[in-house]
Design a protein around this motif. Structure first.
Motif, short mmCIF file in Angstrom:
data_model
loop_
_atom_site.label_atom_id
_atom_site.label_comp_id
_atom_site.label_asym_id
_atom_site.label_seq_id
_atom_site.Cartn_x
_atom_site.Cartn_y
_atom_site.Cartn_z
N GLU A 1 0.97 -1.29 -0.03
CA GLU A 1 0.02 0.00 -0.05
C GLU A 1 0.84 1.29 0.07
O GLU A 1 1.95 1.22 0.49
CB GLU A 1 -0.82 0.10 1.25
CG GLU A 1 -1.92 -1.18 1.16
CD GLU A 1 -2.74 -1.09 2.24
OE1 GLU A 1 -3.52 -1.85 2.54
OE2 GLU A 1 -2.56 -0.25 3.44
N ASP A 2 0.37 2.48 -0.52
CA ASP A 2 0.75 3.73 -0.38
C ASP A 2 0.74 3.96 1.13
O ASP A 2 -0.01 3.60 2.01
CB ASP A 2 0.34 4.56 -1.09
CG ASP A 2 0.71 6.13 -0.93
OD1 ASP A 2 1.56 6.37 -1.70
OD2 ASP A 2 0.05 6.80 -0.21
N SER A 3 2.17 4.59 1.74
CA SER A 3 2.37 4.98 2.93
C SER A 3 1.21 5.76 3.65
O SER A 3 0.78 5.57 4.95
CB SER A 3 3.71 5.56 3.09
OG SER A 3 3.69 6.85 2.48
N GLN A 4 0.45 6.63 2.75
CA GLN A 4 -0.49 7.43 3.34
C GLN A 4 -1.58 6.56 3.67
O GLN A 4 -2.46 6.89 4.77
CB GLN A 4 -0.95 8.52 2.18
CG GLN A 4 0.16 9.56 1.81
CD GLN A 4 0.38 10.41 3.19
OE1 GLN A 4 -0.31 10.82 4.14
NE2 GLN A 4 1.86 10.54 3.38
N LEU A 5 -2.03 5.71 2.94
CA LEU A 5 -3.00 4.64 3.27
C LEU A 5 -2.83 3.71 4.21
O LEU A 5 -3.43 3.61 5.26
CB LEU A 5 -3.40 3.97 1.98
CG LEU A 5 -4.44 2.80 2.11
CD1 LEU A 5 -5.66 3.23 2.72
CD2 LEU A 5 -4.82 1.96 1.08
N TYR A 6 -1.62 3.26 4.23
CA TYR A 6 -1.08 2.37 5.20
C TYR A 6 -1.03 2.69 6.77
O TYR A 6 -1.37 2.30 7.73
CB TYR A 6 0.18 1.79 4.93
CG TYR A 6 0.64 0.44 5.67
CD1 TYR A 6 0.10 -0.82 5.30
CD2 TYR A 6 1.87 0.50 6.87
CE1 TYR A 6 0.36 -2.00 6.19
CE2 TYR A 6 1.93 -0.53 7.42
CZ TYR A 6 1.55 -1.81 7.18
OH TYR A 6 1.87 -2.84 7.97
N PHE A 7 -0.48 4.22 6.78
CA PHE A 7 -0.18 4.67 8.04
C PHE A 7 -1.43 5.45 8.37
O PHE A 7 -1.29 6.24 9.31
CB PHE A 7 0.92 5.49 8.17
CG PHE A 7 2.31 4.69 8.29
CD1 PHE A 7 2.32 3.62 8.99
CD2 PHE A 7 3.57 4.92 7.05
CE1 PHE A 7 3.70 3.01 9.08
CE2 PHE A 7 4.56 4.19 7.42
CZ PHE A 7 4.73 3.24 8.30
N GLY A 8 -2.45 5.50 7.69
CA GLY A 8 -3.65 6.24 7.81
C GLY A 8 -4.50 5.27 8.31
O GLY A 8 -4.67 4.78 9.25
N GLU A 9 -5.48 4.82 7.17
CA GLU A 9 -6.78 4.18 7.72
C GLU A 9 -6.47 2.84 8.03
O GLU A 9 -6.91 2.20 9.06
CB GLU A 9 -7.87 3.96 6.37
CG GLU A 9 -8.87 3.18 6.60
CD GLU A 9 -10.07 3.42 5.48
OE1 GLU A 9 -10.73 2.23 5.30
OE2 GLU A 9 -9.97 4.39 4.52
#
Length: 647
Positions: A485-493
């Motif tokens: 996953e993209d880091s924004q998605l992984y460390f987000g939702e």
């Protein structure tokens, strides 16, 4: 159970593609100190590999003619003594020189600040333990510095070194401690920086007592939060009456460190170097070396900023810079600095305090409907299947090794190295899987265990680890589906909701008992999101509500039922974590930490992999006394003891 907001693991950093030097200088919570037990002696706090110049042998001349006369005089390197200047290169420009202003918790502010500021503690490079700086001793139960009162409060007492003084000759006194405490207590009251100054919120302002060389305060409860107080002192006699957060950005307050501020020349990064900061010898510095010689040795220190990594490395190779702390990329370091190592440079690559770990999701939102994570036999099989040494060797290019505990990188003195019980053993992994399949009545040959492994895809390292995971688990009969996953998605939702099966990311540690205790909040069964930091949902009760994503993004719904694992182990771990929060005796704390580590390893809640590298380079034929510190104290931690050998 009441969750204590000041100890939230959210204060720690999760690392993805971010540069290490973007870290907070004092990341208060999750990554910190420790080490252990066992028959064999624990390893050194860090491992260090140094690029060495190749040895050469010069053949003796065959002629009998005498050598020609020469008048050249070759100076022998001199030992410690005064004189000379050093230029330190860095690829980040400090946003401020005020460690308490917004942006002051940036790593580079601390690197420069080590030469200018003083406080209660520093970090020893060899042991990674906190050591007293401006005080005679760090407060403890044993030395009477910590006292639990009959009303349940805790008094903290400091004895200030008699010789400690500011650069203008004013003594460092209890008034400076009191002013610092009152200033940061007021900062805590403001919403903008409340979490950053949370430990000061436990201080009873009316309890503060200051003497010429003594200081005490009382906190609302027994707490290790006292360790986070007074990292840097503010001089009362100079700063009183000013706006502490706004008036000391470009010109710092009077120095308590080995150097004093001279100039800050701003540069233009687009045109090359992004400026420099010049510091000069503090004539009133209060420290001396072992022989009584006043410190610092150097006359001048300059911090020169080169935002482009290649530019930074080249400036070092050409000796424009004496010291650098380059990004820890072994291949790049060897390519650019290998020649420098042949010409007198010492290039050291060490294990740092950022640790990568493999983990399991125990919540009901696990995306894998066939997950076996709830079975400890399965988790132990995975631990034996993963060749952590091979993963570390690949990712660290041979410069580091696998971890045996999440405590190894920052607290080696209390690490039990508990994951040594899981050597790479595919046969044992298959045996454990076979036993579990038999227990479940499952034909694992026809219906093998399924794993969905997810992590960030943005940086090179984690996809490489993912490839290892696929190969190693497949070799023991576990089928793996990668969902990068993209880091924004992984460390987000993903992280906030608990929407993964098996995952991988890093935490960053920091020295001290408070950070060691705080790392266990990450696994506290009583603290799931939205209020807690147990993102793994190990042993957690039902949770409801919304929480902001880990990096402060939009809120997500974290409502879900109880953990798939709630047993006597999670119950005992919760008791241990609660006991840690009110224990201030170091002997008792060591026992609690050892038990907590043992539970996490026995139950395989996580699998520590390796700690990321840190690097330094200095021209050892010109500069001595330099000692790299792999903790967040950084490479300038003992700058007062650096000296020129060619002066």
């Amino acid at each position: 159970r009441t969750f204590r907001p000041w100890r939230r693991a959210r204060s720690c950093a999760i690392l993805d593609a971010m540069s290490r030097r973007r870290l907070l200088a004092i990341a208060a919570v999750v990554v910190v100190l420790a080490a252990a037990c066992g028959d064999a002696a624990p390893p050194a706090a860090t491992t260090s590999t140094t690029l060495q110049a190749p040895s050469t042998t010069v053949a003796a001349p065959t002629t009998e003619a005498p050598p020609p006369e020469t008048t050249a005089i070759i100076a022998e390197p001199v030992g410690p003594g005064p004189g000379g200047a050093v230029v330190i290169g860095d690829d980040q420009v400090p946003p401020t020189l005020n460690p308490y202003a917004p942006g002051g918790d940036n790593f580079i502010v601390s690197i420069v600040g080590q030469a200018l500021h003083t406080g209660v503690w520093d970090v020893d490079a060899a042991t990674l333990e906190r050591i007293p700086e401006v005080v005679v001793a760090l407060p403890s139960v044993a030395n009477g510095g910590l006292v639990v009162n009959d009303d349940g409060t805790m008094t903290v007492r400091y004895a200030i070194r008699d010789e400690a003084q500011w650069a203008d000759g004013a003594p460092i006194s209890g008034d400076d401690f009191a002013f610092t405490a009152e200033t940061l207590l007021a900062a805590h009251a403001a919403e903008a920086q409340r979490e950053r100054f949370e430990p000061y919120g436990l201080i009873d302002a009316a309890s503060i007592e200051a003497g010429p060389k003594t200081f005490s305060l009382t906190m609302a409860q027994p707490s290790l939060a006292h360790e986070e107080l007074f990292r840097w002192l503010i001089p009362h006699h100079q700063v009183e009456g000013t706006d502490v957060m706004a008036d000391w950005d470009a010109v710092p307050w009077v120095s308590g460190g080995p150097f004093v501020f001279d100039t800050w020349e701003r540069g233009d990064a687009a045109l090359g170097p992004a400026g420099d900061i010049s510091l000069v010898h503090n004539e009133n510095y209060w420290k001396t070396d072992e022989t009584g010689t006043p410190l610092p040795y150097l006359d001048e220190v300059t911090f020169a900023f080169h935002p482009e990594t290649e530019q930074l490395l080249r400036a070092f190779v050409t000796r424009e810079l004496d010291v650098i702390n380059p990004p820890p990329w072994p291949a790049e370091i060897e390519r650019v600095l290998g020649t420098a190592a042949e010409q007198g440079a010492v290039v050291a690559i060490q294990n740092g305090s950022i640790w990568e770990h493999f983990n399991f999701q125990f919540g009901e939102l696990n995306r894998n409907a066939d997950s076996l994570n709830r079975h400890v036999e399965f988790r132990r099989a995975v631990a034996h299947a993963l060749d952590r040494a091979a993963i570390a060797a690949d990712l660290l290019s041979g410069y580091g090794s696998e971890m045996a505990s999440y405590l190894d990188p920052y607290a080696p003195a209390v690490s039990g190295r508990a994951w040594e019980r899981y050597p790479h053993d595919p046969y044992e992994a298959r045996r454990l899987l076979a036993e579990l399949c038999a227990e479940l009545g499952r034909d694992c040959a026809a219906n093998p265990p399924q794993v969905i492994f997810s992590t960030t895809q943005n940086a090179e390292a984690r996809p490489r680890i993912a490839d290892h995971v696929v190969a190693m688990l497949s070799a023991v009969g576990i089928e793996v589906e990668l969902q990068m996953e993209d880091s924004q998605l992984y460390f987000g939702e993903t992280l906030s909701r608990g929407d993964w099966d098996m995952g991988l990311w890093a935490w960053v540690g920091s020295p001290g008992w408070q950070p060691v205790v705080a790392v266990h909040d990450l696994f506290d069964p009583g603290a799931p999101p939205p209020e807690g930091s147990n993102y793994y949902r190990w042993g957690t009760p039902p949770a409801s509500g919304t929480a902001e994503t880990f990096r402060g993004g939009p809120e997500v719904d974290v409502t879900q039922g109880p953990s798939t694992v709630i047993d006597e182990h999670t119950a005992r771990f919760a008791e241990v974590v609660d006991a840690m929060q009110t224990t201030i005796d170091e002997t008792e704390l060591a026992a609690l930490v050892a038990e907590a580590e043992s539970i996490l390893a026995d139950q395989v809640v996580i699998i520590p992999l390796y700690s990321r590298l840190v690097a330094s380079a200095h021209w050892a034929d010109e500069l001595a006394g330099f000692e790299m510190n792999p903790s967040l104290a950084g490479h300038t931690w003992n700058i007062e003891k650096w000296y020129r050998t060619d002066r």
